[in-house]
Design an enzyme around this catalytic site. Structure first.
Site, short mmCIF file in Angstrom:
data_model
loop_
_atom_site.label_atom_id
_atom_site.label_comp_id
_atom_site.label_asym_id
_atom_site.label_seq_id
_atom_site.Cartn_x
_atom_site.Cartn_y
_atom_site.Cartn_z
N GLY A 44 20.03 79.48 -35.00
CA GLY A 44 20.17 78.17 -35.60
C GLY A 44 19.25 77.15 -34.97
CG ASN A 78 24.04 85.37 -37.94
OD1 ASN A 78 24.73 86.21 -37.37
ND2 ASN A 78 24.41 84.84 -39.10
CG ASP A 103 18.68 83.80 -48.00
OD1 ASP A 103 18.96 84.84 -47.38
OD2 ASP A 103 19.47 83.22 -48.74
#
Length: 284
Positions: free
Chosen positions: A201, A181, A233
């Protein structure tokens, strides 16, 4: 049949929803405690099995649990999703890993993990990788085991640097596709992995391919989030499934942002069964 193998963690998730996160030294009221299956490895195996069922992609799970009710619950959940759990070891006298999760009104979360049996997973627990198309790895198991798996795989290695920790350069050298991320990417800085995906995101993700000198932006679906736990995940599992099915990395990422969007619309860390309605709505 192509095969995704997940070498990773299995946890019991202890979840409390609250209006907002407490500050240091502060106590806030929460809803009833729920206990369910989780762990980054188990979440990935469940999502991969459910997403891969219609694509000819089988899934296997390697990990360790304690000889307790929590361990049986999480292993059974992975098996019920359709993944092979024959290589999930049971450690007598050791507790199953546990994650304490707080979810606020916006669906964001904080997570504290106690590794338990996950910390006992060693290189000696690894299987042969003869029938594996894609190996997925994360950092909720010991780094020496992650490195041993990456080196031995002889196939596409998909590494998620989560929860973030410094890793030896040898692990990045053995990685084919890195998934991080924005926060993890900033901590890592420059790295030698030529292909990577940086998730952002609600802003989607970026696919970096140094060999082709390209950066591709993939937009996210707009959904109303309920719980972001496990969405990363589901994203990673979706990338693994589509790579195993023969997609290139950009197409795999396009599929994965839709799987991640589905994951945030439901409570809990594990992707639920994906019915026809969900496949149509999310393009899965």
């Amino acid at each position: 049949m192509s095969r995704v193998l997940v070498v990773g963690s299995l946890n019991a998730d202890l979840v409390v929803r609250t209006e907002r996160f407490p500050g240091p030294g502060e106590t806030v009221a929460g809803e009833d405690l729920t206990v369910g299956p989780g762990g980054k490895g188990a979440n990935q195996a469940v999502a991969a099995a459910r997403l891969g069922a219609g694509a000819g992609v089988g899934v296997g799970m390697v990990g360790a649990i304690g000889d307790d009710d929590h361990g049986r619950t999480v292993r059974d959940a992975v098996a019920a999703a359709g993944a092979d759990v024959d290589r999930v070891a049971v450690r007598a006298g050791t507790a199953t890993g546990t994650a304490v999760i707080t979810v606020d009104a916006a669906g964001d979360n904080t997570i504290v993990v106690s590794p338990g049996a996950n910390a006992t997973l060693g290189p000696e627990d690894l299987p042969a990788f003869d029938d594996v198309a894609v190996l997925t790895l994360c950092l909720e198991i010991p780094t020496p085991t992650v490195l041993a798996a990456a080196r031995a795989a002889g196939t596409t290695v998909l590494l998620n640097l989560s929860p973030y920790a410094p890793v030896p350069p040898e692990l990045l050298d053995a990685t084919d596709v890195l998934v991080v991320n924005e926060h993890e990417a900033a901590l890592l800085g420059e790295h030698p992995v030529p292909r990577s995906v940086v998730t952002r995101g609600a802003a989607g993700c970026e696919v970096h391919d140094a060999d082709r000198d390209t950066v591709s932006t993939v937009e996210a679906m707009r959904v109303e989030p309920v719980d972001t736990t496990g969405s990363g995940d589901a994203f990673l599992a979706a990338v693994a499934v589509r790579l195993a099915a023969g997609d290139d990395l950009v197409d795999a990422a396009r599929y994965a942002v839709r799987a991640g969007a589905l994951a945030v619309t439901v409570a809990g860390a594990q992707l639920p069964p994906v019915g026809d309605d969900e496949r149509i709505r999310f393009g899965l």
